[in-house]
Motif scaffolding. Structure first.
Motif, mmCIF file in Angstrom:
data_model
loop_
_atom_site.group_PDB
_atom_site.id
_atom_site.type_symbol
_atom_site.label_atom_id
_atom_site.label_comp_id
_atom_site.label_asym_id
_atom_site.label_seq_id
_atom_site.Cartn_x
_atom_site.Cartn_y
_atom_site.Cartn_z
ATOM 1 N N HIS A 172 0.674 -1.197 -0.142
ATOM 2 C CA HIS A 172 -0.014 0.041 -0.090
ATOM 3 C C HIS A 172 0.831 1.291 -0.078
ATOM 4 O O HIS A 172 2.106 1.281 0.370
ATOM 5 C CB HIS A 172 -0.959 -0.060 1.433
ATOM 6 N N GLY A 173 0.288 2.285 -0.212
ATOM 7 C CA GLY A 173 1.130 3.581 -0.263
ATOM 8 C C GLY A 173 0.498 4.515 -1.246
ATOM 9 O O GLY A 173 -0.677 4.428 -1.783
ATOM 10 N N ASP A 174 1.297 5.635 -1.688
ATOM 11 C CA ASP A 174 1.086 6.624 -2.830
ATOM 12 C C ASP A 174 1.948 6.466 -3.824
ATOM 13 O O ASP A 174 3.025 5.876 -3.727
ATOM 14 C CB ASP A 174 0.726 7.901 -2.153
ATOM 15 N N GLU A 175 1.806 7.214 -4.921
ATOM 16 C CA GLU A 175 2.857 7.281 -6.024
ATOM 17 C C GLU A 175 3.993 7.558 -5.740
ATOM 18 O O GLU A 175 4.953 6.877 -6.067
ATOM 19 C CB GLU A 175 2.125 8.398 -6.999
ATOM 20 N N LYS A 176 4.131 8.524 -4.751
ATOM 21 C CA LYS A 176 5.394 8.890 -4.407
ATOM 22 C C LYS A 176 6.258 7.769 -3.355
ATOM 23 O O LYS A 176 7.371 7.684 -3.685
ATOM 24 C CB LYS A 176 5.511 10.158 -3.758
ATOM 25 N N SER A 177 5.802 7.384 -2.450
ATOM 26 C CA SER A 177 6.424 6.070 -1.545
ATOM 27 C C SER A 177 6.563 4.828 -2.579
ATOM 28 O O SER A 177 7.555 4.165 -2.383
ATOM 29 C CB SER A 177 5.559 5.855 -0.471
ATOM 30 N N HIS A 178 5.556 4.763 -3.534
ATOM 31 C CA HIS A 178 5.809 3.623 -4.544
ATOM 32 C C HIS A 178 7.245 3.792 -5.281
ATOM 33 O O HIS A 178 7.990 2.513 -5.446
ATOM 34 C CB HIS A 178 4.582 3.434 -5.609
ATOM 35 N N LEU A 179 7.423 4.728 -5.734
ATOM 36 C CA LEU A 179 8.691 5.073 -6.439
ATOM 37 C C LEU A 179 9.820 4.824 -5.721
ATOM 38 O O LEU A 179 10.735 4.174 -6.033
ATOM 39 C CB LEU A 179 8.533 6.171 -7.120
ATOM 40 N N VAL A 180 9.863 5.259 -4.234
ATOM 41 C CA VAL A 180 10.845 4.914 -3.724
ATOM 42 C C VAL A 180 11.003 3.502 -3.353
ATOM 43 O O VAL A 180 12.326 2.996 -3.393
ATOM 44 C CB VAL A 180 10.672 5.738 -2.368
ATOM 45 N N THR A 181 10.022 2.749 -2.979
ATOM 46 C CA THR A 181 9.955 1.430 -2.787
ATOM 47 C C THR A 181 10.551 0.706 -4.028
ATOM 48 O O THR A 181 11.343 -0.175 -3.655
ATOM 49 C CB THR A 181 8.741 0.900 -2.483
ATOM 50 N N GLN A 182 10.087 0.926 -5.060
ATOM 51 C CA GLN A 182 10.549 0.412 -6.410
ATOM 52 C C GLN A 182 11.968 0.415 -6.553
ATOM 53 O O GLN A 182 12.531 -0.642 -6.712
ATOM 54 C CB GLN A 182 9.870 1.088 -7.653
ATOM 55 N N GLN A 183 12.636 1.655 -6.111
ATOM 56 C CA GLN A 183 13.996 1.751 -6.271
ATOM 57 C C GLN A 183 14.819 0.895 -5.198
ATOM 58 O O GLN A 183 15.805 0.453 -5.604
ATOM 59 C CB GLN A 183 14.297 3.293 -6.356
ATOM 60 N N LYS A 184 14.191 1.057 -4.063
ATOM 61 C CA LYS A 184 14.959 0.081 -2.944
ATOM 62 C C LYS A 184 14.927 -1.444 -3.643
ATOM 63 O O LYS A 184 15.988 -1.953 -3.130
ATOM 64 C CB LYS A 184 14.195 0.194 -1.811
#
Lengths: 419, 419
Positions: free
Chosen positions: B233-245
Motif C-alpha cells: 500500500h502507499g501513494d505514487e511517491k512512496s511507490h517510486l521510493v520502494t520500487q527503487q529500493k
C-alpha cells in the motif's frame, strides 16, 4: 430423474489468492463435471489456515453432496489440509501401511525412493482412504461420511489435480453414489454462418423446445458459429438412439445446411485426420492472422506428416516478392480481395509444393477498415491441383477474436477443399 | 495496516453452470482485485432462481465486505437479480427518472433508442444506485447497506462485466470504503533462465524474507522464467521510493543477470515499442512453433509498421527451398542445431529484406526427442545486418507450453538483437 449430484470446490493456498494461478483447477473442474451430468454449486478461495478451511468445509458440505479441495496436501508445515480434515471429522491420525504403499508407488513413478524418513505422508486419518497421485507424490485424501457426504482433497498443481480427479476421484464418485449416479451423454451440433438469435427466433423457432424433449439444451458460441449441446442421462445404447433422433430432427430444419460437424472435435483435428487419411500435404499463406492458422495445426502432435509450412505475408512486399501476387492485382483490388487471396493461395501452393493451400487476408482492426470493407472483412483463398478461388466473409469481434475466427474459417475451408 | 477489503462473487445464470462460459468473469475479477490490494474470498455458481440467489447472498455477505454478482440483469423473465436484491434488502421497486436517464444513455451509445415501452429497466429498488453499462444496455445495480456492505450486480457478458467493474464498480468501492481503502502498488521483477527453487534456495536464500520487508511477495512462473511480484500500500511517491529500493536490492544479488524487465509488459509489446522507436523491420523463420511468435506480434495493433512477415518452415523441404538452408547443414547437424537456425535466420532476413530476423527450430514433442537433443531443446537463431548466430536452450513442459516458451524466448532474442 433424481436430483443431480452436486459438487462444491475449495481452493486452498495463500499463493493462489493472487488470481494469476487460481482459476485453472476450478475452470477445468466445472467443465469436467458438467459434461458428466454433475452440478457445480460453489467455489471458495481460502488461505492455508485451519479456521478458514473449517468454515469453508461447513459451507461447502451444506451446499453439496461432494466437496473437492485442491492444494495444501504437500509435506511442509503450511500444508494443513490433511490434519484439518481429520480434526473436522473427529478422526485420529495414525500410521498406515496401506498409505505407505501408495506413497511408495507414487515415488517409484518418478524414479525416486520414499522411506518413512522422507516425510509424514503415511500418517493418515482413520477411516479416510488414500488414493494414488498419478502425476505427483502426495497421496489424494478422501472420506465418505456416514451422512453420505464425500470429501476429496487433491493437489494444487493443475496437471496433478486434473489427473487425480479423472483417474481416482471420479471413479470414487461413481462408486459411493452408485444408486444416484447416471451416466451422462451429450450430442453436439456444431453450426457456422448463422447468429444465435437467427437460429432460434427466425430459422427454427420451435427447435429449442423440440430439443428439450431429449434433455438439457445449451447454446454455446464458438469462433465461427454456434454449438448446440443436448445433455441427457442414459446408457451407450440409448445415447446412440437419441443422437440419431436429434440428427433426424436437425436435418428436417433449414439449419441442416449450417452444420459442419456432428461432434465435439476442433476443426484443426478434423483437418489433421482427413489429411492423414488422404496422405496429402498442405500449407497456408497468412496475412492478418499472422501465423495463427499454422500455429493451431502445429499444436497437434503428428501434424508434421501433412502440414509443410506457410508464408506469413503481413507486409504487401512479402505478398509480391515471395508469394508472387501481381502488383497490379494489389493495386486494382487491394490486399483484402478475392483476387489477391486467390493469388496468395496459388503462390504458397507452388512455392511449398503442396497438394492444398489456403490463404487469409483480412482486416482484424481496430484500424484499416473502410465503408466497403469494414473491420471483420476477410478473404479466404484456396488452391488445389485443379482449382482455385476465394470467398469474402464478414465476422464480428475485436482483433484477437477476429484472428481466431478468420483462422478457424480458413481451416474449415481447407477441410472442405480436401473433400 | 487495516484488514484488506474482502470481496465475494456470485455468478448467476442457468446457462453458465455448464462450465464452458463460467470462468471468464471470475478469473478476471480475482486477478483485477488482487492487483488492487483487495482480497478475493469466495465465488458461487448458481441458477437464476430466487432461493439460490438469497442463500448465496447471505453466505457471501457473511464472507466479505463487498459482493459482486454477474448475470441476470437483462430484460427477460428469467433475469431475477434486480427483484431478488430488492426483496432481500426489503426495498420497494419504483419508477425512477434517474435510472431512465442512465438507460437512455446506454442505448444512445449503441445508436439505439430506449423508451419506457422498451423494457422495465427504469423500475428500480429504492435506495439502490444505478450505474451506466459502458459496453451494454442494462444498468448496473448497486446498494450500500447501513451495515456497510456493498452489493453490486453487473452483466454476465464478459466484455460488459469487465468494463462496468473498471469504470463504475471499482470507483464506487473506493468511494464507499474511503477510510479503509489504500491504493495498492506492485513492483514486478521479470526473470528468465533460473527455476524458482534455484532462485530462493540456492542463488538468493534470503531474498524472499528481504523482499517481505517491502510488502507481500509472490513468485509467479511465466513462459521463460519467474516473475517476482511485491505488493504494498502507499501513494505514487512512496511507490517510486520502494520500487527503487527493491531494484537496488535485486542488483546486489546474483539474480541481477537474469532480470529481463522491471515491469509488467509482455515481451511482444516491448519488441513492438523498440522496433517502432528504431523504425526498423523484422521477420521470423519458425519451425516447431508453427507461426506462434509471428501470431503473438500480430495480436498487437500497430505491428504492421515493423513486422513484415515470416516463413513457417515446418518441413525440411521449406527450410531448403525457401530459406536456402544448405542440405549439407541439415544432414551434418540436423534441423535443431546452431548451424541450421543460423542459416534459417539469414535466409528469412534476405528473402523478406528486413533489418532483423530470428529463427526457431526445436523439439516440442511428444515425439522427436533423442538422448542428445531431448524434447524441449530449441535452437534460436538471429541475423541482423552485421551479425548472425544461434543458441541452444532446453525448456520443460508439454508441446503447447514448449511452443509458448520457445516463441517468447525468440521474441526476447529479437529484443536483445535490436539493442
Amino acid at each position: 430423474m433424481t436430483e443431480s449430484l452436486s459438487v462444491s470446490m475449495i481452493i486452498i493456498g495463500d499463493e493462489i489468492l493472487n488470481g494469476r494461478t487460481t482459476d485453472l483447477n476450478g475452470t477445468w473442474l466445472t467443465k469436467y463435471l458438467f459434461q458428466r451430468g454433475l452440478q457445480f454449486k460453489s467455489m471458495r478461495f481460502i488461505r492455508d489456515n485451519v479456521d478458514e478451511i473449517n468454515n469453508a468445509l461447513t459451507a461447502a458440505l451444506n451446499d453439496s453432496d461432494i466437496v473437492i479441495t485442491s492444494g495444501g496436501i504437500g509435506p511442509t508445515l503450511d500444508d494443513k489440509t490433511k490434519n484439518t480434515l481429520a480434526n473436522y471429522f473427529g478422526k485420529k491420525i495414525v500410521e498406515s501401511g496401506d498409505v505407505a504403499n501408495i506413497v511408495t508407488e507414487n515415488y517409484v513413478r518418478f524414479g525416486r525412493t520414499w522411506t518413512k524418513e522422507t516425510n509424514h505422508y503415511h500418517f493418515f486419518p482413520e477411516d479416510f482412504v488414500a488414493t494414488p497421485n498419478p502425476k505427483g507424490l502426495a497421496p489424494g485424501i478422501t472420506y465418505f461420511s456416514p451422512e453420505k457426504k464425500l470429501v476429496m482433497a487433491g493437489p494444487g498443481v493443475p496437471r496433478e489435480f486434473t489427473e487425480i480427479v479423472e483417474q481416482e476421484f471420479f471413479p470414487l464418485i461413481k462408486k459411493y453414489f452408485a444408486e444416484r449416479f447416471e451416466d451422462n451423454f451429450q450430442t453436439v451440433i456444431r453450426t457456422q454462418g448463422v447468429p444465435e438469435e437467427k437460429i432460434f427466433f427466425e430459422l427454427c423457432p420451435t427447435l429449442w423446445s423440440d430439443l428439450e424433449k431429449f434433455g438439457k439444451v445449451s447454446s454455446l458460441p464458438h469462433t465461427i458459429g454456434i454449438d448446440i449441446v443436448i445433455s441427457y442421462h442414459g446408457d451407450e445404447k440409448s445415447h446412440l438412439v437419441t443422437q440419431q433422433k436429434i440428427k433426424d430432427l436437425i436435418m428436417s430444419t433449414p439449419l441442416k445446411d449450417n452444420v459442419w460437424q456432428w461432434g465435439n472435435v476442433s476443426v484443426a483435428e478434423l483437418v489433421l485426420d482427413k489429411a492423414k487419411n488422404k496422405k496429402c500435404t498442405f500449407a497456408f499463406a497468412e496475412s492478418c492472422t499472422g501465423g495463427l492458422a499454422s500455429s493451431k495445426m502445429t499444436d497437434l502432435s503428428g501434424s508434421s506428416a501433412v502440414f509443410h509450412g506457410g508464408i506469413i505475408s503481413y507486409d504487401n512486399s512479402v505478398k509480391e516478392n515471395v508469394l508472387k501476387v501481381k502488383s497490379q492485382t494489389l493495386k486494382d483490388f487491394g490486399a483484402v480481395s478475392i483476387e489477391t487471396a486467390t493469388e496468395m493461395a496459388i503462390g504458397v501452393r507452388d512455392l511449398l509444393k503442396v497438394d492444398y493451400a489456403v490463404s487469409i487476408s483480412g482486416i482484424a482492426g481496430p484500424t484499416g477498415g473502410t465503408p466497403e470493407k469494414p473491420k471483420g472483412t476477410v478473404a479466404i483463398g484456396f488452391a488445389s491441383k485443379d482449382k482455385s478461388g476465394a470467398h469474402l466473409y464478414l465476422f464480428p469481434g475485436d482483433r484477437i477474436r477476429l484472428k481466431d475466427r478468420f483462422s478457424d474459417k480458413a481451416l474449415l475451408t481447407l477441410l472442405e477443399l480436401m473433400d
